[in-house]
Design a protein around this motif. Structure first.
Motif, PDB file in Angstrom:
ATOM      1  N   ARG A  76       0.808  -1.227   0.000  1.00 35.06           N
ATOM      2  CA  ARG A  76       0.000   0.000   0.000  1.00 35.06           C
ATOM      3  C   ARG A  76       0.835   1.268   0.000  1.00 35.06           C
ATOM      4  NH1 ARG A  76      -0.048  -2.446   4.877  1.00 35.06           N
ATOM      5  NH2 ARG A  76       0.351  -1.221   6.782  1.00 35.06           N
ATOM      6  N   ALA A  77       2.027   1.216   0.582  1.00 34.10           N
ATOM      7  CA  ALA A  77       2.867   2.416   0.630  1.00 34.10           C
ATOM      8  C   ALA A  77       3.278   2.866  -0.770  1.00 34.10           C
ATOM      9  CB  ALA A  77       4.103   2.165   1.477  1.00 34.10           C
ATOM     10  N   GLU A 127       0.765   5.399  -2.333  1.00 31.52           N
ATOM     11  CA  GLU A 127       0.538   6.690  -1.699  1.00 31.52           C
ATOM     12  C   GLU A 127       1.173   7.799  -2.531  1.00 31.52           C
ATOM     13  OE1 GLU A 127       2.031   6.401   2.246  1.00 31.52           O
ATOM     14  OE2 GLU A 127       0.441   5.057   2.936  1.00 31.52           O
ATOM     15  N   PRO A 149       2.052  11.869  -2.640  1.00 31.26           N
ATOM     16  CA  PRO A 149       2.113  13.078  -1.806  1.00 31.26           C
ATOM     17  C   PRO A 149       1.176  14.155  -2.350  1.00 31.26           C
ATOM     18  CG  PRO A 149       4.097  12.875  -3.161  1.00 31.26           C
ATOM     19  CD  PRO A 149       3.337  11.596  -3.311  1.00 31.26           C
ATOM     20  N   SER A 155      -7.506  15.256  -6.915  1.00 31.18           N
ATOM     21  CA  SER A 155      -7.548  13.811  -6.686  1.00 31.18           C
ATOM     22  C   SER A 155      -8.896  13.339  -6.164  1.00 31.18           C
ATOM     23  CB  SER A 155      -6.438  13.400  -5.713  1.00 31.18           C
ATOM     24  OG  SER A 155      -6.578  14.073  -4.474  1.00 31.18           O
TER      25      SER A 155
END
Length: 211
Positions: A64-65, A68, A70, A94
């Motif tokens: 999941r990281a 991500e 920013p 987004s």
């Protein structure tokens, strides 16, 4: 051999050098992963009906990281875009991504641009700012009025009024289209699409692509 299915798809895998002379641009695959963690034979899987779903979910959660992104506050993003020396700059809302199922009618970015008064006449010669927004009713009004017409109208905030509100502005109908297009580029090359009646509205340096 594989589980019997009603249809089939063939993928031809080759090196980039071998695919260089193809008539259509090849799809580049950076990496391939699998989420099936059971036995390698389909007739011995422990749970054929749910294994792919269960294992794919587990794999996505473990990674999941990597998904991500920013995020930047909208005000700061607008500041950066307007002071950029090497355009284009993209402001991506987004929370209103149409590729993820959102309606595309958010006026959050447009409101910030209007607050900077970019729609006023003395910004007409400034670097253009393209703002796409989904509003079939506004596009219909533009088509009924014709190219060159000056309109006072509301745009956006039509599908999700709890999260976005219409914005009122005066704009000129710069261009009209039936929305028929053929994709080109890295994805969907050659695929035809209809976006429906589409209009470009001009106000100051703003160019609203109303779909």
């Amino acid at each position: 051999c594989d589980v019997p299915v009603d249809g089939a798809t063939a993928f031809i895998v080759s090196s980039a050098e071998a695919a260089r002379d193809l008539r259509r641009p090849p799809l580049r695959v950076e990496a391939v992963g699998t989420a099936l963690r059971g036995r390698p034979s389909w007739d011995q899987f422990d749970d054929l009906t749910t294994m792919a779903l269960r294992d794919a979910a587990a794999m996505l959660w473990e990674r999941r990281a990597r998904f991500e992104v920013p995020l930047e506050p909208l005000e700061a993003g607008v500041d950066r875009a307007l002071t950029a020396t090497e355009p284009p700059m993209l402001l991506i809302d987004s929370a209103d991504s149409t590729s993820s199922g959102a309606p595309g009618d958010s006026t959050a970015v447009l409101e910030k641009l209007l607050a900077r008064r970019l729609h006023e006449d003395h910004f007409t010669s400034a670097r253009p700012v393209l703002v796409p927004i989904v509003d079939p009713a506004a596009a219909t009004v533009a088509h009924a009025s014709g190219e060159g017409a000056l309109l006072d109208l509301a745009v956006g905030g039509t599908f999700d009024p709890d999260r976005s509100r219409p914005v009122f502005l005066k704009a000129k109908v710069q261009h009209l289209s039936d929305g028929q297009l053929t994709w080109s580029g890295a994805a969907y090359t050659g695929l035809g699409m209809s976006a429906g009646p589409t209009a470009v509205l001009a106000a100051g340096c703003l160019r609203l692509l109303v779909i």
